[in-house]
Write an enzyme that holds these catalytic residues in place. Sequence first.
Site, PDB file in Angstrom:
ATOM      1  N   ARG A 166       0.843  -1.188   0.000  1.00 43.42           N
ATOM      2  CA  ARG A 166       0.000   0.000   0.000  1.00 43.42           C
ATOM      3  C   ARG A 166       0.885   1.247   0.000  1.00 43.42           C
ATOM      4  O   ARG A 166       2.081   1.185   0.299  1.00 43.42           O
ATOM      5  CB  ARG A 166      -0.914   0.008   1.224  1.00 43.42           C
ATOM      6  CG  ARG A 166      -1.845  -1.207   1.315  1.00 43.42           C
ATOM      7  CD  ARG A 166      -2.663  -1.174   2.596  1.00 43.42           C
ATOM      8  NE  ARG A 166      -3.579  -2.299   2.693  1.00 43.42           N
ATOM      9  CZ  ARG A 166      -3.306  -3.448   3.305  1.00 43.42           C
ATOM     10  NH1 ARG A 166      -2.114  -3.621   3.876  1.00 43.42           N
ATOM     11  NH2 ARG A 166      -4.195  -4.422   3.354  1.00 43.42           N
ATOM     12  N   LYS A 193      -1.387  -2.149   7.443  1.00 43.80           N
ATOM     13  CA  LYS A 193      -2.794  -1.949   7.791  1.00 43.80           C
ATOM     14  C   LYS A 193      -3.231  -3.028   8.775  1.00 43.80           C
ATOM     15  O   LYS A 193      -2.948  -4.210   8.586  1.00 43.80           O
ATOM     16  CB  LYS A 193      -3.650  -2.013   6.521  1.00 43.80           C
ATOM     17  CG  LYS A 193      -5.095  -1.622   6.757  1.00 43.80           C
ATOM     18  CD  LYS A 193      -5.847  -1.521   5.448  1.00 43.80           C
ATOM     19  CE  LYS A 193      -7.281  -1.088   5.694  1.00 43.80           C
ATOM     20  NZ  LYS A 193      -8.044  -0.979   4.442  1.00 43.80           N
ATOM     21  N   HIS A 268      -3.345   1.575  -5.766  1.00 45.34           N
ATOM     22  CA  HIS A 268      -4.158   0.363  -5.716  1.00 45.34           C
ATOM     23  C   HIS A 268      -4.174  -0.368  -7.056  1.00 45.34           C
ATOM     24  O   HIS A 268      -4.382  -1.586  -7.093  1.00 45.34           O
ATOM     25  CB  HIS A 268      -5.583   0.699  -5.256  1.00 45.34           C
ATOM     26  CG  HIS A 268      -5.784   0.439  -3.800  1.00 45.34           C
ATOM     27  ND1 HIS A 268      -5.239   1.242  -2.825  1.00 45.34           N
ATOM     28  CD2 HIS A 268      -6.425  -0.563  -3.145  1.00 45.34           C
ATOM     29  CE1 HIS A 268      -5.558   0.756  -1.640  1.00 45.34           C
ATOM     30  NE2 HIS A 268      -6.269  -0.332  -1.801  1.00 45.34           N
ATOM     31  N   ARG A 271      -1.325  -2.575  -6.892  1.00 45.47           N
ATOM     32  CA  ARG A 271      -1.663  -3.695  -5.990  1.00 45.47           C
ATOM     33  C   ARG A 271      -2.526  -4.721  -6.715  1.00 45.47           C
ATOM     34  O   ARG A 271      -2.306  -5.928  -6.591  1.00 45.47           O
ATOM     35  CB  ARG A 271      -2.384  -3.115  -4.768  1.00 45.47           C
ATOM     36  CG  ARG A 271      -2.608  -4.077  -3.622  1.00 45.47           C
ATOM     37  CD  ARG A 271      -3.027  -3.263  -2.399  1.00 45.47           C
ATOM     38  NE  ARG A 271      -3.611  -4.075  -1.355  1.00 45.47           N
ATOM     39  CZ  ARG A 271      -2.920  -4.722  -0.431  1.00 45.47           C
ATOM     40  NH1 ARG A 271      -1.612  -4.701  -0.443  1.00 45.47           N
ATOM     41  NH2 ARG A 271      -3.531  -5.408   0.512  1.00 45.47           N
ATOM     42  N   HIS A 294      -4.171  -9.131   3.745  1.00 47.65           N
ATOM     43  CA  HIS A 294      -5.627  -9.187   3.897  1.00 47.65           C
ATOM     44  C   HIS A 294      -5.980 -10.072   5.086  1.00 47.65           C
ATOM     45  O   HIS A 294      -5.303 -11.071   5.357  1.00 47.65           O
ATOM     46  CB  HIS A 294      -6.284  -9.758   2.642  1.00 47.65           C
ATOM     47  CG  HIS A 294      -6.376  -8.774   1.514  1.00 47.65           C
ATOM     48  ND1 HIS A 294      -6.678  -7.455   1.707  1.00 47.65           N
ATOM     49  CD2 HIS A 294      -6.209  -8.922   0.170  1.00 47.65           C
ATOM     50  CE1 HIS A 294      -6.697  -6.823   0.539  1.00 47.65           C
ATOM     51  NE2 HIS A 294      -6.416  -7.679  -0.407  1.00 47.65           N
ATOM     52  N   TYR A 303      -9.867 -11.531  -7.113  1.00 50.29           N
ATOM     53  CA  TYR A 303      -8.771 -11.736  -8.060  1.00 50.29           C
ATOM     54  C   TYR A 303      -8.870 -13.125  -8.692  1.00 50.29           C
ATOM     55  O   TYR A 303      -8.606 -13.309  -9.871  1.00 50.29           O
ATOM     56  CB  TYR A 303      -7.423 -11.580  -7.353  1.00 50.29           C
ATOM     57  CG  TYR A 303      -7.187 -10.208  -6.797  1.00 50.29           C
ATOM     58  CD1 TYR A 303      -7.063  -9.105  -7.635  1.00 50.29           C
ATOM     59  CD2 TYR A 303      -7.096  -9.996  -5.425  1.00 50.29           C
ATOM     60  CE1 TYR A 303      -6.856  -7.831  -7.118  1.00 50.29           C
ATOM     61  CE2 TYR A 303      -6.885  -8.738  -4.906  1.00 50.29           C
ATOM     62  CZ  TYR A 303      -6.771  -7.658  -5.765  1.00 50.29           C
ATOM     63  OH  TYR A 303      -6.563  -6.407  -5.251  1.00 50.29           O
TER      64      TYR A 303
END
Length: 320
Positions: A166, A193, A268, A271, A294, A303
């Site tokens: 990120r 995150k 993003h 990403r 995640h 994805y």
Amino acid sequence: MPQPAVRPQRRTSPARSRAPHGLSWNEAVERFLASKRAENLSPATLENYEWHLAGSRAKIFLADHEVISPRQLDGEMLEALQAELLAAGVSPALVHSFHRVWKNFAGFCIRRGYGADPDVLAVKAPRQPQREPDTYSAEDERRIIKAARSPRDRLLIEVLMRTGLRLEEVAHLSVDDVIDGPEGAYLRVRQGKGAKDRVVPLDTGKVRLSKKLRDYIRHARPATDGGSSALFLSQRSRGGVYEPLTGRAVQLVMRRISMETGIRVHPHKFRHTFATRALSAGVDVMALQRVLGHTTLAMVSRYVHYQKADLLEAWKKRSD
């Protein structure tokens, strides 16, 4: 970036024009943000919460409905907010974000006794259209890297493209986070995150990103003489001191490249490209989940859902 405020035509609800007693909306928002700071959430997450609850769009809605207290927050109000944002042309994704933040705030107010009707927690989020994640082609990547004006910017783009980090995670990398372990080279992403550390492998069979990083550190990164250990630094010093590159500065680099190439350059999108390419190359979904940081496999599933090459290849094997 949040979209500019647009005021749709509406009539104020008479039932909400009466000012209730107790904590004001802004006071409740401040206490909510303080509780999130105590949870050690990132500054970017706190800023996001504040904008959704007290930013330009929120202020318009609150003023038009004469909302001054969290006691006025109920299911009908949240539904009205969502409907008006959609009517103003706000994307379903951003409306969904408002839904999530306001419901989080409502739950906080209910638990603390600041008001808010529990029926707000039963309001459903607007349905979001499922779209294929936007990714870069090999030609896009070549043009973006070519447009980078310095070794730092070229490496910055490559790190984003080949690690899936990120924006703030890239800005916070230090020289010490590039590690040559006994089983291979990797980046140590510290307190990403969700305040979780994780490991991101650097090298594949064809690309040795670790070598590019080491070469950059030795030959292109400004000498700091005991100063900042940040991996990416400003290109101009202030009084002989090179400052760490901020997330905002990274965005400015991307904006310039976007203007020069005509390609939308966004963290993003890098990403999404990284995740899509990793799955196409045979990376296990569980491993990809850990690398991306995640919390659930559901966040990686989109994805998998859009792997066109695998789907078309499977169709070629049909016997009918």
